[in-house]
Design a protein around this motif. Structure first.
Motif, PDB file in Angstrom:
ATOM      1  N   LEU A 395       0.834  -1.204   0.000  1.00  0.00           N
ATOM      2  CA  LEU A 395       0.000   0.000   0.000  1.00  0.00           C
ATOM      3  C   LEU A 395       0.865   1.250   0.000  1.00  0.00           C
ATOM      4  N   GLY A 396       1.993   1.200   0.702  1.00  0.00           N
ATOM      5  CA  GLY A 396       2.908   2.339   0.690  1.00  0.00           C
ATOM      6  C   GLY A 396       3.399   2.644  -0.709  1.00  0.00           C
ATOM      7  N   THR A 397       3.719   1.589  -1.460  1.00  0.00           N
ATOM      8  CA  THR A 397       4.139   1.786  -2.856  1.00  0.00           C
ATOM      9  C   THR A 397       3.012   2.387  -3.689  1.00  0.00           C
ATOM     10  N   ALA A 398       1.805   1.815  -3.564  1.00  0.00           N
ATOM     11  CA  ALA A 398       0.669   2.289  -4.363  1.00  0.00           C
ATOM     12  C   ALA A 398       0.338   3.747  -4.047  1.00  0.00           C
ATOM     13  N   PHE A 399       0.247   4.067  -2.767  1.00  0.00           N
ATOM     14  CA  PHE A 399      -0.073   5.441  -2.392  1.00  0.00           C
ATOM     15  C   PHE A 399       1.069   6.391  -2.739  1.00  0.00           C
ATOM     16  N   GLY A 400       2.306   5.917  -2.620  1.00  0.00           N
ATOM     17  CA  GLY A 400       3.444   6.767  -2.973  1.00  0.00           C
ATOM     18  C   GLY A 400       3.431   7.146  -4.440  1.00  0.00           C
ATOM     19  N   VAL A 401       3.213   6.155  -5.313  1.00  0.00           N
ATOM     20  CA  VAL A 401       3.128   6.434  -6.754  1.00  0.00           C
ATOM     21  C   VAL A 401       1.997   7.420  -7.037  1.00  0.00           C
ATOM     22  N   ALA A 402       0.852   7.227  -6.386  1.00  0.00           N
ATOM     23  CA  ALA A 402      -0.301   8.099  -6.630  1.00  0.00           C
ATOM     24  C   ALA A 402      -0.066   9.508  -6.098  1.00  0.00           C
ATOM     25  N   ILE A 403       0.387   9.624  -4.862  1.00  0.00           N
ATOM     26  CA  ILE A 403       0.561  10.948  -4.239  1.00  0.00           C
ATOM     27  C   ILE A 403       1.663  11.742  -4.922  1.00  0.00           C
TER      28      ILE A 403
END
Length: 507
Positions: A395-403
């Protein structure tokens, strides 16, 4: 050699699912050009894989307990291989995104069973050796993905970054069926409502963040989607409290050390790897590196991380986990801020100091995370705790890419508008997806130099915003994690006794 065949079968699956997190990064400019994709699609090519992997990790562990770990592992390999072929054959970006999501489903099934399969295959010193080799393969996955992706994209096509998984998957399936016997089944009631609400919450929030970069943070679609994600999250919490067999025992998050480890895992992935997509696109579409050279330019982060984690982890056994984790996250934040050295006209070497410091931080913080999480919960919850930790990483990767992608797009569009570039938002989306040369060629010859300079300034501005946010996330996350982990154990990592997402001890 026969003794290590089970380890080989497991390592092949682990290596594939981990390199597929990074192997696509260096191929993204070619993908967007070939499939005519914009930046929001680029983000979803990465995030659809990370989200489906994160959302299904916990449930896959319970399914493995119910029907057998070998069966679930083989099913995961088969799904992963089929989805990889579909990704390579994709003729439009939506098909590619869907294929990546299905890849994540297969990856979750593999990731949920790998450690448990090793655990039941070896004992004593052989088990310690097997876990050490498996950890080395896992650590090498990210760096290998960059190089393999670059080689395949340069010499063949971006499609081979997916097709290469097929022969490896076939061999892994054959080996698995030959060397593993099926584990005993257990009666486990899967929390399907929990899986659905958790997946909906993560996907809706990610979609809201990505759309905010395109439409603005106060636009109707991002706001409504974010509210939908928060409602799904609230429903998930209610269901978990009422469920007899929840995906997550929410009481675990009330334990400061466990909460600190979960937070640290998310912060590490977000701050260290959230900007990797942007960097890869900048290296290829602005600095004009080839896919292989771009992958090699990013490799120092993985090499330093691998060297530090291997060299220092054995010397940190008696050090409280708060110190290496807190220091590692702080270094990740500082390394991200060092990347602010990138300016219009910079070469790839402007990234090098930051990449090296981020790699040092990852190598310092990552190894003790498992120890911190597992030592803070009862033994019977260790499988769930490990699953939550791995879910937090994804989730950290997914949210990082998005943010970071949304911050980049907003600032790049503002810079292009300030430079009087027409349709600044559309141009920002196009160049963010790696289509810089296409945009420049579409401009009248007399204006190309001016637009090119504006694009270079926009990239630098967007990257500065992304690096600043990543740096602040790392530094603030370090402070919070240190405060939560200060009463935690030493960094000595316990011998694994369960799979990464299994919810009970293996048979």
């Amino acid at each position: 050699m026969r003794k290590w065949t089970p380890l080989l079968a497991v390592c092949m699956g682990t290596f594939m699912l981990l390199i597929d997190i990074t192997i696509v990064n260096v191929a993204l400019p070619d993908i967007t050009s070939d499939l005519q994709a914009d930046f929001s699609h680029v983000q979803w090519v990465i995030d659809s894989y990370a989200l489906s992997l994160a959302a299904l990790l916990l449930g896959a562990g319970g399914l493995a307990d119910a029907i057998g770990r070998r069966r679930v592992y083989v099913a995961g390999l088969t799904i992963f291989a089929a989805a990889s072929v579909a990704c390579g054959l994709a003729q439009d970006v939506d098909t590619l995104i869907a294929g990546r999501a299905v890849q994540g489903i297969g990856g979750a099934a593999m990731f949920a069973t790998t450690v448990a399969l090793i655990n039941v295959s070896y004992e004593g010193r052989d088990r310690a050796t097997a876990f050490g080799l498996w950890g080395a393969v896992s650590g090498a996955g990210a760096g290998a993905g960059l190089v393999i992706g670059g080689i395949l994209t340069d010499l063949l096509s971006w499609r081979w970054a997916f097709w290469v998984n097929l022969p490896v998957s076939v061999l892994a399936v054959v080996l698995t069926l030959m060397v593993f016997t099926e584990t005993a089944r257990r009666r486990v009631r899967l929390d399907v409502p929990g899986m659905l609400t958790f997946t909906a919450a993560a996907a809706l929030v990610t979609y809201a963040i990505i759309e905010a970069g395109e439409q603005g943070w106060t636009a109707r679609v991002p706001v409504l989607t974010a509210l939908g994600g928060l409602l799904a999250l609230a429903l998930f919490v209610v269901l978990q409290r009422r469920s007899e067999n929840p995906l997550i025992d929410l009481g675990l998050l009330a334990r400061p050390v466990f909460a600190g480890a979960v937070l640290a895992a998310a912060v590490l992935s977000c701050a260290a790897f959230g900007s990797s997509v942007l960097i890869s696109i900048w290296l290829q579409s602005v600095v004009d590196l080839s896919p292989l050279t771009a992958g090699l330019a990013l490799l120092p982060l993985s090499l330093v991380s691998f060297a530090v984690s291997g060299g220092l982890s054995s010397r940190l056994h008696h050090v409280p986990v708060a110190r290496p984790i807190g220091a590692g996250l702080f270094l990740i934040g500082c390394g991200s801020l060092l990347m602010l050295l990138v300016q219009p006209g910079s070469s790839w070497t402007a990234l090098l100091p930051g990449l090296l410091v981020v790699g040092l931080g990852v190598g310092l913080a990552a190894p003790p995370l498992t120890s911190a999480a597992l030592s803070s919960v009862p033994l019977q919850r260790s499988g769930m705790a490990s699953g939550v930790l791995n879910t937090s990483r994804q989730l950290g990767t997914a949210f990082g890419v998005a943010i970071l992608g949304s911050v980049f797009t907003s600032l790049a569009a503002d810079t292009l508008a300030d430079n009087k570039v027409p349709a600044a938002s559309d141009v920002a989306s196009a160049v963010s997806g790696g289509q810089t040369h296409t945009v420049i060629q579409a401009v009248p010859a007399g204006q190309q130099a001016q637009v090119e300079q504006a694009i270079h300034e926009a990239f630098a501005s967007g990257l500065h915003g992304a690096f600043l946010v990543a740096g602040l996330v790392g530094i603030v996350g370090a402070a919070i994690a240190f405060a939560l982990l200060r009463k935690g154990p030493t960094a000595e990592e316990p011998e694994p006794t369960v799979g990464p997402t299994a919810q009970s001890e293996p048979a």
